[in-house]
Design a protein around this motif. Sequence first.
Motif, PDB file in Angstrom:
ATOM      1  N   GLU A  35       0.827  -1.205   0.000  1.00 37.89           N
ATOM      2  CA  GLU A  35       0.000   0.000   0.000  1.00 37.89           C
ATOM      3  C   GLU A  35       0.864   1.258   0.000  1.00 37.89           C
ATOM      4  N   ILE A  36       1.948   1.213   0.756  1.00 37.97           N
ATOM      5  CA  ILE A  36       2.847   2.373   0.799  1.00 37.97           C
ATOM      6  C   ILE A  36       3.460   2.616  -0.569  1.00 37.97           C
ATOM      7  N   ALA A  37       3.933   1.548  -1.204  1.00 38.27           N
ATOM      8  CA  ALA A  37       4.525   1.683  -2.537  1.00 38.27           C
ATOM      9  C   ALA A  37       3.507   2.215  -3.534  1.00 38.27           C
ATOM     10  N   ALA A  38       2.289   1.690  -3.472  1.00 36.67           N
ATOM     11  CA  ALA A  38       1.240   2.141  -4.398  1.00 36.67           C
ATOM     12  C   ALA A  38       0.912   3.609  -4.186  1.00 36.67           C
ATOM     13  N   ARG A  39       0.842   4.028  -2.930  1.00 33.20           N
ATOM     14  CA  ARG A  39       0.527   5.437  -2.634  1.00 33.20           C
ATOM     15  C   ARG A  39       1.620   6.350  -3.171  1.00 33.20           C
ATOM     16  N   ALA A  40       2.872   5.876  -3.144  1.00 32.16           N
ATOM     17  CA  ALA A  40       3.998   6.669  -3.642  1.00 32.16           C
ATOM     18  C   ALA A  40       4.180   6.518  -5.152  1.00 32.16           C
ATOM     19  N   ASP A  41       3.305   5.706  -5.771  1.00 32.16           N
ATOM     20  CA  ASP A  41       3.432   5.424  -7.209  1.00 32.16           C
ATOM     21  C   ASP A  41       4.823   4.879  -7.500  1.00 32.16           C
ATOM     22  N   ALA A  42       5.246   3.934  -6.658  1.00 30.88           N
ATOM     23  CA  ALA A  42       6.593   3.366  -6.778  1.00 30.88           C
ATOM     24  C   ALA A  42       6.507   1.849  -6.890  1.00 30.88           C
ATOM     25  N   ASN A  43       7.500   1.267  -7.484  1.00 31.01           N
ATOM     26  CA  ASN A  43       7.627  -0.181  -7.519  1.00 31.01           C
ATOM     27  C   ASN A  43       7.932  -0.688  -6.117  1.00 31.01           C
ATOM     28  N   ILE A  44       7.351  -1.820  -5.740  1.00 32.18           N
ATOM     29  CA  ILE A  44       7.568  -2.355  -4.401  1.00 32.18           C
ATOM     30  C   ILE A  44       9.048  -2.599  -4.137  1.00 32.18           C
ATOM     31  N   ASN A  45       9.797  -2.975  -5.175  1.00 27.80           N
ATOM     32  CA  ASN A  45      11.231  -3.201  -5.007  1.00 27.80           C
ATOM     33  C   ASN A  45      11.963  -1.911  -4.651  1.00 27.80           C
ATOM     34  N   SER A  46      11.441  -0.789  -5.140  1.00 30.19           N
ATOM     35  CA  SER A  46      12.039   0.501  -4.808  1.00 30.19           C
ATOM     36  C   SER A  46      11.883   0.786  -3.322  1.00 30.19           C
ATOM     37  N   LEU A  47      10.719   0.431  -2.772  1.00 32.82           N
ATOM     38  CA  LEU A  47      10.493   0.628  -1.341  1.00 32.82           C
ATOM     39  C   LEU A  47      11.420  -0.260  -0.522  1.00 32.82           C
ATOM     40  N   TYR A  48      11.520  -1.542  -0.902  1.00 34.86           N
ATOM     41  CA  TYR A  48      12.383  -2.466  -0.167  1.00 34.86           C
ATOM     42  C   TYR A  48      13.862  -2.128  -0.327  1.00 34.86           C
ATOM     43  N   ARG A  49      14.202  -1.404  -1.366  1.00 36.60           N
ATOM     44  CA  ARG A  49      15.594  -0.979  -1.542  1.00 36.60           C
ATOM     45  C   ARG A  49      16.034  -0.079  -0.397  1.00 36.60           C
ATOM     46  N   PHE A  50      15.114   0.755   0.071  1.00 37.18           N
ATOM     47  CA  PHE A  50      15.451   1.706   1.132  1.00 37.18           C
ATOM     48  C   PHE A  50      15.025   1.215   2.521  1.00 37.18           C
TER      49      PHE A  50
END
Length: 202
Positions: free
Chosen positions: A38-53
């Motif tokens: 949900e966080i990744a979707a709200r940021a319009d980001a790929n889930i892998n981008s979120l897990y990268r950080f």
Amino acid sequence: MRPWSHGATSAARRVAELLQAAAAVFQERGFEAATMAEIAARADANINSLYRFFPNKDAVADALMRRYAEALQAEYDAIHAHAADATPQELADLLIDLFVRLRPQAGALTTFLDARTDLTEARQQLRAQTLADIKTALTICAPDLDDKEAEDVAAVVLSNMKTMWGMANKDVPTTPGAPDQLRLMNRLYLAAVLRPGRLAAQ
């Protein structure tokens, strides 16, 4: 600009966007119900981008807590710099809306702290630091204020700040004109305790 510098700036911007999205999701859904997807979707980001950080949701929440603490301290530092030249009424206005100015970070942090019973110490530390910063602002504005009285006044002001926050979020009973009445009450209170006799002279 060096390539690595541009990359660092881009990464910092992406982290800020992810944390902003996380703050909104935590506040809307609650910490336990919120998901990394949900966080990744709200940021319009790929889930892998979120897990990268951030390897997990707790890491996101920890980063939000640090960012909120930094933003809160920056606000208090600015208030302290202005307090010596401020009237009690001006200081009252600067303080009463502080938590509201930091939305949605403050809401997300509250949701996170309420959901994590193991963070009681962190909650207590945040409250103690907040009271200390309010007390500093009061004593800068009124150097003759007794130390014990400054602690008592800081506690009252913090209570008013929390009430204003509750009104802004509709967490407490309120009306459209109630926030302005609370601001007026806070101004009159600080005018009375920081400048004895000031009200009578006006």
